[in-house]
Design a protein around this motif. Structure first.
Motif, PDB file in Angstrom:
ATOM      1  N   TYR A  31      84.285  -0.531  12.737  1.00 45.38           N
ATOM      2  CA  TYR A  31      83.215   1.390  12.374  1.00 45.38           C
ATOM      3  C   TYR A  31      84.001   2.031  11.633  1.00 45.38           C
ATOM      4  O   TYR A  31      85.794   2.440  11.595  1.00 45.38           O
ATOM      5  CB  TYR A  31      83.788   1.609  14.308  1.00 45.38           C
ATOM      6  N   TYR A  33      84.150   5.993   9.977  1.00 50.32           N
ATOM      7  CA  TYR A  33      83.310   6.923   9.638  1.00 50.32           C
ATOM      8  C   TYR A  33      83.025   8.065   8.893  1.00 50.32           C
ATOM      9  O   TYR A  33      84.435   8.082   8.260  1.00 50.32           O
ATOM     10  CB  TYR A  33      83.146   8.290  11.621  1.00 50.32           C
ATOM     11  N   TYR A  48      78.120   7.410  10.338  1.00 47.00           N
ATOM     12  CA  TYR A  48      78.556   6.634  10.313  1.00 47.00           C
ATOM     13  C   TYR A  48      78.574   4.878  10.304  1.00 47.00           C
ATOM     14  O   TYR A  48      76.873   4.756  10.014  1.00 47.00           O
ATOM     15  CB  TYR A  48      79.728   6.590  12.330  1.00 47.00           C
ATOM     16  N   VAL A  50      78.385   1.108  12.072  1.00 49.73           N
ATOM     17  CA  VAL A  50      79.354   0.035  12.632  1.00 49.73           C
ATOM     18  C   VAL A  50      79.793  -1.317  12.008  1.00 49.73           C
ATOM     19  O   VAL A  50      79.562  -2.265  12.641  1.00 49.73           O
ATOM     20  CB  VAL A  50      78.235  -0.608  14.080  1.00 49.73           C
ATOM     21  N   SER A  94      88.041   3.259  13.359  1.00 52.28           N
ATOM     22  CA  SER A  94      88.050   2.829  14.779  1.00 52.28           C
ATOM     23  C   SER A  94      87.522   1.188  14.262  1.00 52.28           C
ATOM     24  O   SER A  94      87.163   0.268  14.076  1.00 52.28           O
ATOM     25  CB  SER A  94      87.469   3.241  15.599  1.00 52.28           C
ATOM     26  N   GLY A  97      85.700  -1.676  21.455  1.00 51.21           N
ATOM     27  CA  GLY A  97      86.190  -2.090  22.069  1.00 51.21           C
ATOM     28  C   GLY A  97      86.812  -0.529  22.489  1.00 51.21           C
ATOM     29  O   GLY A  97      86.227   0.246  22.054  1.00 51.21           O
ATOM     30  N   THR A  98      88.239  -0.272  23.026  1.00 53.90           N
ATOM     31  CA  THR A  98      88.307   1.429  23.369  1.00 53.90           C
ATOM     32  C   THR A  98      89.728   1.610  22.599  1.00 53.90           C
ATOM     33  O   THR A  98      90.145   2.355  22.489  1.00 53.90           O
ATOM     34  CB  THR A  98      89.549   0.357  24.856  1.00 53.90           C
ATOM     35  N   GLN A  99      89.603   0.999  20.994  1.00 52.04           N
ATOM     36  CA  GLN A  99      90.365   1.064  20.867  1.00 52.04           C
ATOM     37  C   GLN A  99      90.022   3.151  19.905  1.00 52.04           C
ATOM     38  O   GLN A  99      89.377   3.136  19.789  1.00 52.04           O
ATOM     39  CB  GLN A  99      90.184   0.550  19.495  1.00 52.04           C
ATOM     40  N   PRO A 100      90.965   3.961  19.599  1.00 55.41           N
ATOM     41  CA  PRO A 100      90.754   5.381  19.361  1.00 55.41           C
ATOM     42  C   PRO A 100      90.853   4.932  17.720  1.00 55.41           C
ATOM     43  O   PRO A 100      90.431   4.737  17.078  1.00 55.41           O
ATOM     44  CB  PRO A 100      91.776   6.044  19.386  1.00 55.41           C
ATOM     45  N   GLN A 101      90.401   6.191  16.939  1.00 52.96           N
ATOM     46  CA  GLN A 101      89.400   6.409  15.632  1.00 52.96           C
ATOM     47  C   GLN A 101      91.407   6.844  14.847  1.00 52.96           C
ATOM     48  O   GLN A 101      92.529   6.732  15.591  1.00 52.96           O
ATOM     49  CB  GLN A 101      89.229   7.862  15.561  1.00 52.96           C
TER      50      GLN A 101
ATOM     51  N   ASN B  32      85.117   7.648  27.491  1.00 57.07           N
ATOM     52  CA  ASN B  32      86.647   7.238  27.063  1.00 57.07           C
ATOM     53  C   ASN B  32      86.881   8.488  25.898  1.00 57.07           C
ATOM     54  O   ASN B  32      85.884   9.057  25.746  1.00 57.07           O
ATOM     55  CB  ASN B  32      87.280   6.536  26.102  1.00 57.07           C
ATOM     56  N   PHE B  34      90.203  11.652  24.846  1.00 50.02           N
ATOM     57  CA  PHE B  34      90.780  12.015  23.178  1.00 50.02           C
ATOM     58  C   PHE B  34      91.482  13.494  23.785  1.00 50.02           C
ATOM     59  O   PHE B  34      90.845  13.991  23.534  1.00 50.02           O
ATOM     60  CB  PHE B  34      90.591  11.384  22.301  1.00 50.02           C
ATOM     61  N   TYR B  36      93.582  14.959  19.906  1.00 49.48           N
ATOM     62  CA  TYR B  36      93.867  14.322  18.711  1.00 49.48           C
ATOM     63  C   TYR B  36      94.769  15.991  19.098  1.00 49.48           C
ATOM     64  O   TYR B  36      94.290  16.890  18.954  1.00 49.48           O
ATOM     65  CB  TYR B  36      92.977  14.264  18.262  1.00 49.48           C
ATOM     66  N   LEU B  46      96.724  10.600  16.822  1.00 53.43           N
ATOM     67  CA  LEU B  46      96.115  10.790  18.907  1.00 53.43           C
ATOM     68  C   LEU B  46      97.038  10.861  18.886  1.00 53.43           C
ATOM     69  O   LEU B  46      98.587  10.204  19.100  1.00 53.43           O
ATOM     70  CB  LEU B  46      96.129   9.376  18.347  1.00 53.43           C
ATOM     71  N   LYS B  49      95.036   9.029  25.230  1.00 48.98           N
ATOM     72  CA  LYS B  49      93.828   8.593  25.957  1.00 48.98           C
ATOM     73  C   LYS B  49      93.700   8.097  27.163  1.00 48.98           C
ATOM     74  O   LYS B  49      94.737   7.197  27.720  1.00 48.98           O
ATOM     75  CB  LYS B  49      93.338   7.648  24.509  1.00 48.98           C
ATOM     76  N   PHE B  51      91.324   5.879  29.557  1.00 49.39           N
ATOM     77  CA  PHE B  51      90.180   4.891  28.984  1.00 49.39           C
ATOM     78  C   PHE B  51      89.543   4.442  30.895  1.00 49.39           C
ATOM     79  O   PHE B  51      88.082   4.430  31.760  1.00 49.39           O
ATOM     80  CB  PHE B  51      90.123   3.738  28.351  1.00 49.39           C
ATOM     81  N   ARG B  94      84.060  10.811  23.797  1.00 58.29           N
ATOM     82  CA  ARG B  94      82.699   8.787  23.371  1.00 58.29           C
ATOM     83  C   ARG B  94      82.757   8.564  24.458  1.00 58.29           C
ATOM     84  O   ARG B  94      82.974   7.427  25.615  1.00 58.29           O
ATOM     85  CB  ARG B  94      83.627   7.977  22.718  1.00 58.29           C
ATOM     86  N   TYR B  99      79.400   4.071  20.182  1.00 57.28           N
ATOM     87  CA  TYR B  99      80.190   4.356  18.442  1.00 57.28           C
ATOM     88  C   TYR B  99      80.625   5.702  18.658  1.00 57.28           C
ATOM     89  O   TYR B  99      81.806   5.997  17.633  1.00 57.28           O
ATOM     90  CB  TYR B  99      80.377   3.375  17.122  1.00 57.28           C
ATOM     91  N   TYR B 101      81.928   9.831  18.314  1.00 61.11           N
ATOM     92  CA  TYR B 101      82.742  10.584  18.989  1.00 61.11           C
ATOM     93  C   TYR B 101      82.173  11.764  18.904  1.00 61.11           C
ATOM     94  O   TYR B 101      81.842  12.193  17.831  1.00 61.11           O
ATOM     95  CB  TYR B 101      84.002  10.337  18.169  1.00 61.11           C
TER      96      TYR B 101
END
Lengths: 112, 113
Positions: A31, A33, A48, A50, A94, A97-101, B32, B34, B36, B46, B49, B51, B94, B99, B101
Motif C-alpha cells: 500500500y 499513499y 492511494y 493497494v 505500509s 495486516g497490522t503494519q503502520p505507515q 487500529n 496510532f 505519530y 510512529l 500503535k 491493534f 484505520r 486501507y 488512515y
C-alpha cells in the motif's frame, strides 16, 4: 536502509505548470499513499494504491493524478498547478495486516 | 463520516510537567489506532500503535496511550516531558479491514526549558 524516498524535496512552480512527484519505497509494501499537509488541517489523503497497477481517490483528489506502474513507485502528478496546491506533500507506504505507515521526508511545493 | 478529533491544537508545558493529549474518533466498528510525532522539519514517525489486547500501550521515548472503547478515545500521555519532545503530534485511525488512515489535525507541543 532507505525506507520511503521522495523526490524532489523542494520545488517552486508557476501557475499552470505541470510536474510529477516521485515516491519510492524499498520495503516491498503493498500500500502506498499521497497526503498533503497544510497548517491546522493535519494530513489529508489525496490518492492511494493497494497494489501495482491500482489507484484510488482519497479525500482531496481534485487537480491530482497518480500512477503505480511498479510496486515500489507511486507518482503524484499536477497537470496544471494552482496556488491552492501550495503545500507539503508526504508519501507513505505500509504492508499488509497490522503494519503502520512509513513516511517519506516530504516535498515542499510552492505555486506562484 | 469517519473523523478524528484532537481537541488541543497548541500546548505549552514546562520541562518535567505531565502531558496528556486527547484523541477521539468517530467510527462504530473496530479500529487500529496510532500516534505519530513530527519533529520540526522532519517526517512523521510512529510513537505507538494499538491493534488489540491490553488497552494501555507503551511506545518509544516514554510515551503511552490508553484505548477506552466506550469513549472512542486514544489519549497520549507522558509523565514528564522534555524539551526534546517539542513537536507536532498526530492521532490516526484505520478502520479494520480498510486501507485508509484518518488523521487528526495535530497538536503542537512546545516544551519550555
Amino acid at each position: 536502509n532507505a525506507g520511503v524516498t521522495q523526490t524532489p524535496k523542494f520545488r517552486v512552480l508557476k501557475t499552470g505548470q505541470s510536474m510529477t512527484l516521485l515516491c519510492a519505497q524499498d520495503m516491498n509494501h503493498e500500500y502506498m499513499y499521497w497526503y498533503r499537509q497544510d497548517p491546522g488541517m493535519g494530513l489529508r489523503l489525496i490518492h492511494y494504491s493497494v497494489g501495482e497497477g491500482t489507484t484510488a481517490k482519497g479525500e482531496v483528489p481534485d487537480g491530482y493524478n497518480v500512477s503505480r506502474l511498479k510496486k515500489q513507485n507511486f507518482l503524484l502528478g499536477l497537470e496544471s498547478a494552482a496556488p491552492s496546491q501550495t503545500s507539503v506533500y508526504f508519501c507513505a507506504s505500509s504492508g499488509q495486516g497490522t503494519q503502520p505507515q512509513h513516511f517519506g521526508d516530504g516535498t515542499r511545493l510552492s505555486i506562484l | 463520516a469517519q473523523s478524528v478529533s484532537q481537541h488541543n491544537h497548541h500546548v505549552i508545558l514546562s520541562e518535567a510537567a505531565s502531558l496528556e493529549l486527547g484523541c477521539n474518533y468517530s467510527y462504530g466498528g473496530t479500529v487500529n489506532l496510532f500516534w505519530y510525532v513530527q519533529y520540526p522539519g522532519q517526517h512523521l514517525q510512529l510513537l505507538l500503535k494499538y491493534f488489540s489486547g491490553d488497552p494501555l500501550v507503551k511506545g518509544i521515548k516514554g510515551f503511552e496511550a490508553e484505548f477506552i472503547k466506550s469513549k472512542f478515545s486514544f489519549n497520549l500521555r507522558k509523565p514528564s516531558v522534555q524539551w526534546s519532545d517539542t513537536a507536532e503530534y498526530f492521532c490516526a485511525v484505520r478502520p479494520t479491514g480498510t486501507y485508509k488512515y484518518i488523521f487528526g489535525t495535530g497538536t503542537r507541543l512546545k516544551v519550555l526549558a
